[in-house]
Write a protein that holds these residues in place. Structure first.
Motif, PDB file in Angstrom:
ATOM      1  N   ALA A  84     -39.642 -11.844  74.592  1.00  0.00           N
ATOM      2  CA  ALA A  84     -38.488 -11.763  74.246  1.00  0.00           C
ATOM      3  C   ALA A  84     -38.516 -12.215  72.816  1.00  0.00           C
ATOM      4  CB  ALA A  84     -37.780 -12.846  74.716  1.00  0.00           C
ATOM      5  N   LYS A  85     -39.281 -13.129  72.888  1.00  0.00           N
ATOM      6  CA  LYS A  85     -38.380 -14.044  71.137  1.00  0.00           C
ATOM      7  C   LYS A  85     -39.855 -12.586  69.900  1.00  0.00           C
ATOM      8  CE  LYS A  85     -39.890 -17.198  68.334  1.00  0.00           C
ATOM      9  NZ  LYS A  85     -40.972 -19.510  68.398  1.00  0.00           N
ATOM     10  N   TRP A  86     -40.634 -12.013  70.721  1.00  0.00           N
ATOM     11  CA  TRP A  86     -41.236 -10.937  69.630  1.00  0.00           C
ATOM     12  C   TRP A  86     -40.516  -9.583  69.589  1.00  0.00           C
ATOM     13  CZ3 TRP A  86     -43.678  -6.682  71.431  1.00  0.00           C
ATOM     14  CH2 TRP A  86     -44.426  -5.999  70.294  1.00  0.00           C
ATOM     15  N   LEU A  87     -40.185  -9.392  70.577  1.00  0.00           N
ATOM     16  CA  LEU A  87     -39.777  -7.980  70.809  1.00  0.00           C
ATOM     17  C   LEU A  87     -38.561  -8.668  69.868  1.00  0.00           C
ATOM     18  CD1 LEU A  87     -39.862  -7.712  74.178  1.00  0.00           C
ATOM     19  CD2 LEU A  87     -39.695  -5.878  72.626  1.00  0.00           C
ATOM     20  N   ASP A  88     -37.232  -9.464  69.677  1.00  0.00           N
ATOM     21  CA  ASP A  88     -36.487  -9.203  68.659  1.00  0.00           C
ATOM     22  C   ASP A  88     -36.604  -9.342  67.075  1.00  0.00           C
ATOM     23  OD1 ASP A  88     -34.910 -10.348  70.566  1.00  0.00           O
ATOM     24  OD2 ASP A  88     -34.535 -12.758  70.555  1.00  0.00           O
ATOM     25  N   GLN A  89     -37.383  -9.703  67.025  1.00  0.00           N
ATOM     26  CA  GLN A  89     -38.744  -9.603  65.816  1.00  0.00           C
ATOM     27  C   GLN A  89     -38.846  -8.107  65.472  1.00  0.00           C
ATOM     28  OE1 GLN A  89     -41.769 -12.257  65.939  1.00  0.00           O
ATOM     29  NE2 GLN A  89     -40.292 -14.167  65.696  1.00  0.00           N
ATOM     30  N   GLN A  90     -39.429  -7.295  66.484  1.00  0.00           N
ATOM     31  CA  GLN A  90     -39.597  -6.007  66.191  1.00  0.00           C
ATOM     32  C   GLN A  90     -38.390  -5.090  65.863  1.00  0.00           C
ATOM     33  OE1 GLN A  90     -42.558  -5.488  66.196  1.00  0.00           O
ATOM     34  NE2 GLN A  90     -42.706  -8.267  67.136  1.00  0.00           N
ATOM     35  N   PRO A  91     -38.647  -3.863  64.325  1.00  0.00           N
ATOM     36  CA  PRO A  91     -37.141  -3.069  64.250  1.00  0.00           C
ATOM     37  C   PRO A  91     -36.599  -2.013  65.169  1.00  0.00           C
ATOM     38  CG  PRO A  91     -40.053  -2.146  63.665  1.00  0.00           C
ATOM     39  CD  PRO A  91     -40.221  -3.692  64.804  1.00  0.00           C
ATOM     40  N   GLU A  92     -35.360  -1.983  64.809  1.00  0.00           N
ATOM     41  CA  GLU A  92     -34.816  -1.524  65.441  1.00  0.00           C
ATOM     42  C   GLU A  92     -35.432   0.082  66.097  1.00  0.00           C
ATOM     43  OE1 GLU A  92     -30.600   0.007  63.732  1.00  0.00           O
ATOM     44  OE2 GLU A  92     -30.677  -2.700  63.189  1.00  0.00           O
ATOM     45  N   ASP A  93     -36.827   1.062  65.274  1.00  0.00           N
ATOM     46  CA  ASP A  93     -37.092   2.249  66.006  1.00  0.00           C
ATOM     47  C   ASP A  93     -37.869   2.020  66.665  1.00  0.00           C
ATOM     48  OD1 ASP A  93     -38.895   1.046  63.937  1.00  0.00           O
ATOM     49  OD2 ASP A  93     -39.303   2.864  63.228  1.00  0.00           O
ATOM     50  N   SER A  94     -38.755   0.918  67.194  1.00  0.00           N
ATOM     51  CA  SER A  94     -39.447   0.506  68.193  1.00  0.00           C
ATOM     52  C   SER A  94     -39.309  -0.204  69.425  1.00  0.00           C
ATOM     53  CB  SER A  94     -40.506  -0.552  67.801  1.00  0.00           C
ATOM     54  OG  SER A  94     -39.466  -1.844  67.958  1.00  0.00           O
ATOM     55  N   TRP A  95     -38.441   1.200  69.970  1.00  0.00           N
ATOM     56  CA  TRP A  95     -38.554   1.504  71.295  1.00  0.00           C
ATOM     57  C   TRP A  95     -39.409   1.135  72.244  1.00  0.00           C
ATOM     58  CZ3 TRP A  95     -33.133   5.006  73.079  1.00  0.00           C
ATOM     59  CH2 TRP A  95     -31.888   3.982  72.334  1.00  0.00           C
ATOM     60  N   TRP A  96     -38.817   0.241  73.644  1.00  0.00           N
ATOM     61  CA  TRP A  96     -39.595   0.014  74.514  1.00  0.00           C
ATOM     62  C   TRP A  96     -39.783   1.340  75.613  1.00  0.00           C
ATOM     63  CZ3 TRP A  96     -44.135  -2.141  72.669  1.00  0.00           C
ATOM     64  CH2 TRP A  96     -44.032  -2.616  71.464  1.00  0.00           C
ATOM     65  N   SER A  97     -41.162   1.155  76.645  1.00  0.00           N
ATOM     66  CA  SER A  97     -40.921   1.462  77.916  1.00  0.00           C
ATOM     67  C   SER A  97     -41.572   0.980  79.053  1.00  0.00           C
ATOM     68  CB  SER A  97     -41.292   3.471  77.994  1.00  0.00           C
ATOM     69  OG  SER A  97     -40.281   4.002  77.534  1.00  0.00           O
ATOM     70  N   PRO A 156     -35.258  -3.094  71.376  1.00  0.00           N
ATOM     71  CA  PRO A 156     -35.764  -3.959  72.064  1.00  0.00           C
ATOM     72  C   PRO A 156     -34.736  -5.566  73.091  1.00  0.00           C
ATOM     73  CG  PRO A 156     -36.370  -3.773  69.270  1.00  0.00           C
ATOM     74  CD  PRO A 156     -35.748  -2.396  70.508  1.00  0.00           C
ATOM     75  N   ASP A 157     -34.057  -5.283  71.796  1.00  0.00           N
ATOM     76  CA  ASP A 157     -32.965  -6.237  72.686  1.00  0.00           C
ATOM     77  C   ASP A 157     -32.442  -6.306  73.818  1.00  0.00           C
ATOM     78  OD1 ASP A 157     -32.045  -4.121  71.661  1.00  0.00           O
ATOM     79  OD2 ASP A 157     -29.639  -5.100  70.994  1.00  0.00           O
ATOM     80  N   GLU A 158     -32.435  -4.898  74.235  1.00  0.00           N
ATOM     81  CA  GLU A 158     -32.164  -5.326  75.424  1.00  0.00           C
ATOM     82  C   GLU A 158     -33.509  -5.727  77.051  1.00  0.00           C
ATOM     83  OE1 GLU A 158     -30.133  -0.959  76.648  1.00  0.00           O
ATOM     84  OE2 GLU A 158     -29.433  -0.698  74.952  1.00  0.00           O
ATOM     85  N   LEU A 159     -34.253  -5.065  75.704  1.00  0.00           N
ATOM     86  CA  LEU A 159     -35.639  -5.865  76.798  1.00  0.00           C
ATOM     87  C   LEU A 159     -35.574  -7.126  76.817  1.00  0.00           C
ATOM     88  CD1 LEU A 159     -38.246  -5.167  78.675  1.00  0.00           C
ATOM     89  CD2 LEU A 159     -39.258  -4.290  76.199  1.00  0.00           C
ATOM     90  N   ALA A 160     -35.638  -7.525  75.520  1.00  0.00           N
ATOM     91  CA  ALA A 160     -35.586  -8.363  75.359  1.00  0.00           C
ATOM     92  C   ALA A 160     -34.868  -9.791  76.856  1.00  0.00           C
ATOM     93  CB  ALA A 160     -35.410  -9.501  73.678  1.00  0.00           C
ATOM     94  N   GLY A 161     -33.418  -8.913  75.891  1.00  0.00           N
ATOM     95  CA  GLY A 161     -32.547 -10.058  77.318  1.00  0.00           C
ATOM     96  C   GLY A 161     -32.436 -10.083  78.430  1.00  0.00           C
ATOM     97  N   ALA A 162     -33.049  -8.783  78.737  1.00  0.00           N
ATOM     98  CA  ALA A 162     -34.301  -8.715  80.450  1.00  0.00           C
ATOM     99  C   ALA A 162     -35.153  -9.863  80.819  1.00  0.00           C
ATOM    100  CB  ALA A 162     -33.987  -7.066  80.880  1.00  0.00           C
TER     101      ALA A 162
END
Length: 132
Positions: free
Chosen positions: A22-35, A52-58
């Motif tokens: 989650a910490k790593w995902l928080d550091q990713q740019p807004e255009d790096s969405w994840w599946s 990334p912020d939604e996935l980090a929260g989960a």
């Protein structure tokens, strides 16, 4: 061992706490969405692809340990614990230049799943937001 399918725990792998991912995902740019493909725990909590912020929260809510396949050219991991700062070095880069991780929740190692970057969707989403 029964069957011919190997699971992450039987291959060179790292350990990673979901809070570090989650910490790593928080550091990713807004255009790096994840599946996510293959993990019922996350797919019941989120719609994918997602930012990334939604996935980090989960991932923070799940609060568990993960096994991460060592997909480097010469895999040598033996269950070493990773931090967020080390994830870029072990990411697999696919043909679209997106990062891919093969994971499993520790304690349910027979359920391997894929976390894949989807920058194309992220870029499209940002373009739609800018147009509004």
């Amino acid at each position: 061992m029964t069957g011919s399918t190997l699971h992450i725990r039987q291959l060179p792998h790292f350990r990673l706490h979901s809070a570090e991912l989650a910490k790593w995902l928080d550091q990713q740019p807004e255009d790096s969405w994840w599946s996510v493909d293959g993990d019922p725990l996350l797919t019941e909590r989120l719609d994918f692809p997602c930012p990334p912020d939604e996935l980090a929260g989960a991932l923070r809510k799940v609060n568990g340990d993960l096994l991460l396949l060592d997909s480097r050219d010469e895999p040598s991991a033996k269950g070493d614990m990773l931090t967020a700062d080390q994830l870029d070095a072990v990411a697999y880069i696919d043909e679209h230049n997106d990062r891919v991780f093969q994971l499993s929740w520790e304690g349910t190692p027979e359920t391997d799943w894929i976390l894949i970057e989807d920058r194309e969707t992220g870029e499209s989403s940002l373009a739609l937001d800018d147009a509004e």
